[in-house]
Design a protein around this motif. Structure first.
Motif: not given
Length: 151
Positions: A27-47
């Motif tokens: 709804n036109d509200h943008v947010m940005v934050r850091n996430v701890s990402v794992i890159i595995h088997d050409e997949k970008i994943l986080f929980k």
């Protein structure tokens, strides 16, 4: 540059883990934050906890952007369900391996979901061996890659 060569270069540049900035919008509200990402088997994943604001945003509007040091990714967030329900627990094992302090510091809640960012468009800003700048564009939908010099 051939598409598959560009994809290989992209995942090599990302490595196995990164703290990445994730942008979501609702709804036109943008947010940005850091996430701890794992890159595995050409997949970008986080929980993330399914009750967080960012999670609610990306579940309602799965179009996201995520970036790290000159690598910009526009894509779709896919919810793979609760982390604790993943049959082989492969993500949890990778998370413990790559983010051990975070794994040990935070409880393993049954409210955490596994999110995959499926790239649609990637833009990489880089320099060649002669310090000449260029951009590498990778269009995953059309399976095309293009290099543009900017010096």
């Amino acid at each position: 540059m051939e598409f598959q060569e560009a994809v290989t270069q992209f995942y090599k540049k990302l490595g196995r883990k990164k703290i990445m900035a994730l942008a979501t919008s609702l709804n036109d509200h943008v947010m940005v934050r850091n996430v701890s990402v794992i890159i595995h088997d050409e997949k970008i994943l986080f929980k993330t906890d399914q009750n967080f604001r960012k999670t609610k945003q990306l579940l309602e509007n799965p179009q996201v952007a995520i970036c790290y040091w000159g690598v910009q990714i526009e894509g779709i967030a896919v919810n793979h369900g609760l982390v604790v329900e993943q049959a082989d627990q492969s993500f949890q094992k990778l998370y413990q391996k790559y983010w051990e302090k975070s794994y040990n510091a935070y409880p393993h809640k049954d409210s955490e979901i596994l999110i995959e960012i499926v790239p649609k468009l990637v833009e990489i800003w880089d320099q060649d061996q002669d310090d000449h700048g260029f951009q590498l564009f990778i269009d995953f939908e059309q399976e095309k890659a293009e290099v543009e010099k900017y010096d």
